[in-house]
Write a protein that holds these residues in place. Structure first.
Motif, PDB file in Angstrom:
ATOM      1  N   LEU A  31     -29.071  31.451 -62.008  1.00  0.00           N
ATOM      2  CA  LEU A  31     -27.671  31.366 -61.598  1.00  0.00           C
ATOM      3  C   LEU A  31     -26.745  31.465 -62.816  1.00  0.00           C
ATOM      4  O   LEU A  31     -25.677  32.094 -62.766  1.00  0.00           O
ATOM      5  N   PHE A  32     -27.168  30.823 -63.914  1.00  0.00           N
ATOM      6  CA  PHE A  32     -26.355  30.896 -65.141  1.00  0.00           C
ATOM      7  C   PHE A  32     -26.266  32.333 -65.637  1.00  0.00           C
ATOM      8  O   PHE A  32     -25.189  32.820 -66.029  1.00  0.00           O
ATOM      9  N   SER A  33     -27.423  33.038 -65.652  1.00  0.00           N
ATOM     10  CA  SER A  33     -27.436  34.430 -66.105  1.00  0.00           C
ATOM     11  C   SER A  33     -26.570  35.310 -65.209  1.00  0.00           C
ATOM     12  O   SER A  33     -25.762  36.118 -65.689  1.00  0.00           O
ATOM     13  N   VAL A  34     -26.751  35.157 -63.890  1.00  0.00           N
ATOM     14  CA  VAL A  34     -25.953  35.972 -62.953  1.00  0.00           C
ATOM     15  C   VAL A  34     -24.464  35.680 -63.121  1.00  0.00           C
ATOM     16  O   VAL A  34     -23.611  36.584 -63.122  1.00  0.00           O
ATOM     17  N   TYR A  35     -24.179  34.397 -63.279  1.00  0.00           N
ATOM     18  CA  TYR A  35     -22.772  34.018 -63.417  1.00  0.00           C
ATOM     19  C   TYR A  35     -22.141  34.641 -64.664  1.00  0.00           C
ATOM     20  O   TYR A  35     -21.052  35.232 -64.607  1.00  0.00           O
ATOM     21  N   TYR A  36     -22.833  34.545 -65.814  1.00  0.00           N
ATOM     22  CA  TYR A  36     -22.274  35.081 -67.055  1.00  0.00           C
ATOM     23  C   TYR A  36     -22.205  36.601 -67.022  1.00  0.00           C
ATOM     24  O   TYR A  36     -21.241  37.212 -67.508  1.00  0.00           O
ATOM     25  N   VAL A  37     -23.235  37.236 -66.464  1.00  0.00           N
ATOM     26  CA  VAL A  37     -23.225  38.705 -66.391  1.00  0.00           C
ATOM     27  C   VAL A  37     -22.080  39.180 -65.501  1.00  0.00           C
ATOM     28  O   VAL A  37     -21.330  40.118 -65.825  1.00  0.00           O
ATOM     29  N   ASN A  38     -21.961  38.544 -64.337  1.00  0.00           N
ATOM     30  CA  ASN A  38     -20.866  38.931 -63.436  1.00  0.00           C
ATOM     31  C   ASN A  38     -19.512  38.653 -64.075  1.00  0.00           C
ATOM     32  O   ASN A  38     -18.549  39.440 -63.923  1.00  0.00           O
ATOM     33  N   GLN A  39     -19.449  37.508 -64.743  1.00  0.00           N
ATOM     34  CA  GLN A  39     -18.173  37.189 -65.400  1.00  0.00           C
ATOM     35  C   GLN A  39     -17.830  38.253 -66.473  1.00  0.00           C
ATOM     36  O   GLN A  39     -16.680  38.705 -66.605  1.00  0.00           O
ATOM     37  N   ARG A  40     -18.873  38.644 -67.270  1.00  0.00           N
ATOM     38  CA  ARG A  40     -18.652  39.663 -68.301  1.00  0.00           C
ATOM     39  C   ARG A  40     -18.267  40.997 -67.684  1.00  0.00           C
ATOM     40  O   ARG A  40     -17.393  41.711 -68.179  1.00  0.00           O
ATOM     41  N   ARG A  41     -18.950  41.348 -66.599  1.00  0.00           N
ATOM     42  CA  ARG A  41     -18.649  42.613 -65.905  1.00  0.00           C
ATOM     43  C   ARG A  41     -17.210  42.630 -65.424  1.00  0.00           C
ATOM     44  O   ARG A  41     -16.470  43.606 -65.601  1.00  0.00           O
ATOM     45  N   ASN A  42     -16.862  41.540 -64.757  1.00  0.00           N
ATOM     46  CA  ASN A  42     -15.488  41.472 -64.253  1.00  0.00           C
ATOM     47  C   ASN A  42     -14.469  41.503 -65.403  1.00  0.00           C
ATOM     48  O   ASN A  42     -13.368  42.106 -65.276  1.00  0.00           O
ATOM     49  N   GLU A  43     -14.847  40.869 -66.503  1.00  0.00           N
ATOM     50  CA  GLU A  43     -13.941  40.886 -67.670  1.00  0.00           C
ATOM     51  C   GLU A  43     -13.783  42.292 -68.203  1.00  0.00           C
ATOM     52  O   GLU A  43     -12.654  42.756 -68.527  1.00  0.00           O
ATOM     53  N   LEU A  44     -14.922  43.021 -68.296  1.00  0.00           N
ATOM     54  CA  LEU A  44     -14.873  44.392 -68.803  1.00  0.00           C
ATOM     55  C   LEU A  44     -14.106  45.317 -67.862  1.00  0.00           C
ATOM     56  O   LEU A  44     -13.300  46.156 -68.291  1.00  0.00           O
ATOM     57  N   VAL A  45     -14.391  45.166 -66.562  1.00  0.00           N
ATOM     58  CA  VAL A  45     -13.692  46.010 -65.577  1.00  0.00           C
ATOM     59  C   VAL A  45     -12.187  45.737 -65.622  1.00  0.00           C
ATOM     60  O   VAL A  45     -11.331  46.656 -65.591  1.00  0.00           O
ATOM     61  N   GLY A  46     -11.843  44.468 -65.702  1.00  0.00           N
ATOM     62  CA  GLY A  46     -10.406  44.131 -65.770  1.00  0.00           C
ATOM     63  C   GLY A  46      -9.734  44.670 -67.019  1.00  0.00           C
ATOM     64  O   GLY A  46      -8.588  45.193 -66.969  1.00  0.00           O
ATOM     65  N   ALA A  47     -10.423  44.587 -68.132  1.00  0.00           N
ATOM     66  CA  ALA A  47      -9.845  45.087 -69.383  1.00  0.00           C
ATOM     67  C   ALA A  47      -9.699  46.605 -69.337  1.00  0.00           C
ATOM     68  O   ALA A  47      -8.682  47.179 -69.781  1.00  0.00           O
ATOM     69  N   ALA A  48     -10.779  47.280 -68.788  1.00  0.00           N
ATOM     70  CA  ALA A  48     -10.724  48.746 -68.695  1.00  0.00           C
ATOM     71  C   ALA A  48      -9.616  49.195 -67.760  1.00  0.00           C
ATOM     72  O   ALA A  48      -8.881  50.168 -68.052  1.00  0.00           O
ATOM     73  N   GLU A  49      -9.455  48.552 -66.624  1.00  0.00           N
ATOM     74  CA  GLU A  49      -8.400  48.942 -65.675  1.00  0.00           C
ATOM     75  C   GLU A  49      -7.015  48.657 -66.272  1.00  0.00           C
ATOM     76  O   GLU A  49      -6.053  49.428 -66.074  1.00  0.00           O
TER      77      GLU A  49
END
Length: 600
Positions: A31-49
Motif C-alpha cells: 500500500l505504501f509503494s502504491v500510494y507513493y507511486v500514484n502520488q508521484r504519477r499524479n504529481e508528474l501529470v499535474g506538473a506536465a499539464e
C-alpha cells in the motif's frame, strides 16, 4: 518440545504472530509503494499539464527563453528532464537538460505527425518504462484548439523505490521485533495454561494410583479452571465410590465369614479367587492363604475335585466324618465358578431319626394292637370257650388298650412340650418337696415290686423358678423308670442338692445299668433300654423336654455300685446357664461332693 502443551502453544502463538506481522508488513509495504507511486504519477501529470498550459501562450509568442527557463525550473523541481516541442516541424523548442536523446526526439516527432490534424491527442499519456515515468501532454491553442506543441516529461522514480525499500526493511525489523515479543508472550501464556494442566495431569496419575486425598488449585483460563474443579469433584466421587466398595467388600467378607455354608470361587484355570473359613473347615484344607492356589493342588481327590466343578446333585460327598452337598454356578461372563458347600450331616442324621421314629412308633403301636386283635379273635371264633378264658381275654385286651392309650397320650404330651415356646406357670418350687410327693405317688408301684424309695437332701438347696406340675411329672418318669428296672429288695434313692447356679436332682437305681455305647440315646423317643414290658420309650424323652423348657439339662451315667443314675439340673431363675454338663461327678458346689453321689 512440540509434543508438550507448552511447546504446542508457544509454536502456535509464534506462527500466528509471525504470520500476522508478515501479512501486515507486506500489505503496508504494498500500500505504501502504491500510494507513493500514484502520488508521484499524479504529481508528474499535474506538473506536465501545468507546464503545457503555460507553454501554449509562450509558443504562440515564440518566447523560447521563457520556455527554457520554465522547463529548467520544472526539471529541477521534479528531478527529471522536461522537453517542449513545436508541432509544425517537430523541433525541440526548450529543454531542461542539454543533450536530449535522439530516440526521445524521434518519439515526439512520431507523436506529432500522428496527432497533428486530429483531436485524439487531447488526453495526457503516461508511460512507465522501468524506473522512469514518461508523461506526454499535447499543447493546444485555447481559441482554435489546434495542436501547437508537445510537452514531454521524463522523471525517474528510483528515489521512491528507495523509500519503499526502506519502508520494507523497517517493516521486516518491526516483524522481527513483533515475533520476539510474540514468542515472549506465547511463553508466558503457554506457561500460564500448561502449569495447571500439568497439575491436573499429576493429580490424575495419583488418582489412578488410588490416592483420593489430592486437590488441584483451580487457576488459569476459565476452561482450565473448570477442568480443575471437575478433577477435584471426580476425586471426591471416586473416594466416596471406593469407600462404598470397601464397605460392601467388608460386608461381603463378614457375610462369608458368618455363613454356615462354605463358599469357594475359582476362575477358568482352576485358581482359587475367594474362599471362606467355613469352606476351609468343611473341605479339611490346610491353614494359610489359599487364594491364588489351584484347586487340583488343594483337593487331589478326583471325586471331591469333580464335585467342586459340577456339584454333587442328589448324592452328597463324604469328607472326613461329614456329608457335604455342593452346588455350583457359573460367574457372569463365564469367568469362573462359585461353589456353595452345605454340611448335610445333621439333616441326614435327622432324616435317619425320622425314619427310625416312624419305624419305632409303628413297632410300639403294632405290639398292643396285635395282642388286642389276637384276644378279640379268640373271643370271636370261640377259642376262648369258658367264662374264665373269656374274662382273661377281655382283661388282657383291656390292659393292651390302656397301654396303647398311654403311648398315644405320651406322644401327644411330647408333641405339646416340643411345640411350646415357654412355661405357662413359673413359681418358686423346691425340688426336694416335689421328690417327696413323687415318691408318695409311686409308693404302691414300688411296694408291688418290693423296691424301696428314699429322698436325700444336701445342704438345704434353694428353690427354683418353674412349673411344679411339669417338674413332678419329670420326677415321676425318672422314678418309674428306676422302679421298673430295679430288682426286688433294692432301694431307689433320690438325691437333691445345689449345684453352681442351679439345683440338681439325681435318681439312683441298682438295675441292669446303661448300654456301653451312646447312653445319651436313652433320652430319645422309643428307646426303652432292655425292652421291658410296658415301656414305650417316651418317659425319658418327655422328661428331657420338660427340663429343657426350664432352662436346664439332663444327664445319665453308670452307677459305680451297679445300676444307673438319671437326673437333671434346673437353674435358680429358670434361665439357661452354663452349668457344667461336661461331667457332674467331678463338680463340687455348696460343699456337696457329687463324685460321691452313688455312695450309700
Amino acid at each position: 518440545m512440540t509434543q508438550s502443551v507448552l511447546g504446542r502453544l508457544t509454536t502456535s502463538h509464534l506462527l500466528v504472530a509471525l504470520a500476522s506481522v508478515l501479512l501486515v508488513a507486506a500489505l503496508s509495504s504494498h500500500l505504501f509503494s502504491v500510494y507513493y507511486v500514484n502520488q508521484r504519477r499524479n504529481e508528474l501529470v499535474g506538473a506536465a499539464e501545468s507546464l503545457a498550459h503555460t507553454a501554449a501562450d509562450l509558443l504562440l509568442r515564440r518566447d523560447r527563453e521563457q520556455l527554457h527557463a520554465i522547463a529548467g525550473l520544472v526539471g529541477d523541481v521534479l528531478g527529471g528532464r522536461v522537453c517542449v516541442f513545436e508541432a509544425r516541424d517537430a523541433q525541440l523548442i526548450a529543454s531542461s537538460h542539454a543533450g536530449v536523446p535522439d530516440e526521445e526526439k524521434n518519439a515526439a516527432r512520431d507523436y506529432l505527425r500522428a496527432h497533428l490534424n486530429t483531436t485524439s491527442a487531447e488526453t495526457t499519456q503516461v508511460e512507465c518504462q522501468g524506473l522512469v515515468y514518461r508523461v506526454t501532454v499535447p499543447v493546444r491553442e485555447r481559441a482554435s484548439d489546434e495542436l501547437i506543441g508537445l510537452v514531454v516529461l521524463h522523471c525517474p522514480i528510483a528515489g521512491i523505490q528507495q523509500i519503499v525499500t526502506a519502508q520494507r526493511i523497517t517493516s521486516a525489523l518491526a516483524a522481527g521485533g513483533a515475533g520476539l515479543l510474540a514468542v515472549l508472550l506465547a511463553l508466558i501464556v503457554s506457561k500460564a495454561m500448561s502449569r495447571p494442566l500439568r497439575d491436573i495431569s499429576k493429580v490424575a496419575e495419583r488418582l489412578a494410583e488410588g490416592d483420593f486425598e489430592v486437590y488441584v488449585q483451580p487457576r488459569g483460563p476459565s476452561e482450565v479452571a473448570m477442568l480443575a474443579r471437575i478433577t477435584n469433584w471426580s476425586a471426591r466421587k471416586l473416594k466416596e465410590a471406593f469407600a462404598e466398595l470397601s464397605a460392601e467388600r467388608e460386608k461381603l467378607a463378614d457375610v462369608l465369614v458368618s455363613m454356615s455354608d462354605g463358599v469357594v470361587a475359582y476362575n477358568e484355570q482352576g485358581v482359587v479367587m475367594l474362599i471362606n473359613e467355613r469352606a476351609r473347615q468343611l473341605l479339611l484344607l490346610p491353614p494359610g492363604e489359599l487364594a491364588g492356589r489351584r484347586i487340583d493342588d488343594l483337593l487331589p481327590e478326583p471325586e471331591l475335585h469333580q464335585a467342586l466343578r459340577v456339584g454333587t446333585r442328589n448324592e452328597p460327598v463324604v469328607v472326613g466324618k461329614r456329608q457335604l452337598q455342593i452346588r455350583t454356578a457359573q460367574l457372569s461372563g463365564g469367568s469362573g465358578t462359585v461353589a456353595v458347600i452345605v454340611d448335610v450331616s445333621v439333616s441326614a442324621r435327622l432324616e435317619q431319626m425320622r425314619r427310625d421314629f416312624v419305624a419305632n412308633a409303628s413297632h410300639q403301636l403294632r405290639t398292643p394292637l396285635t395282642s388286642i386283635r389276637g384276644y378279640l379273635e379268640a373271643l370271636a371264633d370261640g377259642t376262648a370257650a369258658t367264662a374264665e378264658q373269656k374274662a382273661r381275654c377281655l382283661q388282657v385286651a383291656l390292659e393292651q388298650v390302656q397301654l396303647l392309650q398311654r403311648i398315644v397320650d405320651q406322644l401327644l404330651e411330647l408333641s405339646r412340650l416340643q411345640t411350646r415356646t415357654g412355661l405357662e406357670t413359673k413359681v418358686p418350687v423346691r425340688l426336694e418337696d416335689l421328690a417327696q410327693r413323687a415318691c408318695e405317688h409311686l409308693a404302691p408301684q414300688a411296694v408291688a415290686r418290693e423296691v424301696g424309695l428314699a429322698v436325700e437332701i444336701a445342704d438345704n438347696p434353694p428353690p427354683v423358678m418353674g412349673d411344679p406340675d411339669r417338674l413332678i411329672q419329670a420326677i415321676h418318669n425318672l422314678l418309674d423308670n428306676a422302679i421298673r428296672h430295679s430288682p426286688s429288695h433294692e432301694r431307689v434313692r433320690v438325691k437333691v442338692g445345689a449345684r453352681g447356679k442351679g439345683v440338681q436332682l439325681a435318681v439312683i437305681d441298682r438295675g441292669p445299668g446303661l448300654p456301653k455305647e451312646q447312653p445319651d440315646e436313652l433320652w430319645e423317643r422309643f428307646h426303652s433300654g432292655d425292652g421291658c414290658s410296658g415301656a414305650a420309650g417316651l418317659g425319658l424323652a418327655i422328661t428331657k423336654e420338660i427340663v429343657q423348657a426350664h432352662g436346664g439339662w439332663v444327664f445319665c451315667r453308670p452307677n459305680p455300685a451297679g445300676g444307673a443314675i438319671f437326673g437333671f439340673v434346673v437353674p435358680f431363675d429358670g434361665e439357661s446357664e452354663n452349668l457344667g454338663a461336661e461331667g457332674f461327678d467331678t463338680h463340687k458346689a455348696n460343699g456337696m461332693a457329687w463324685d460321691d453321689l452313688a455312695q450309700r
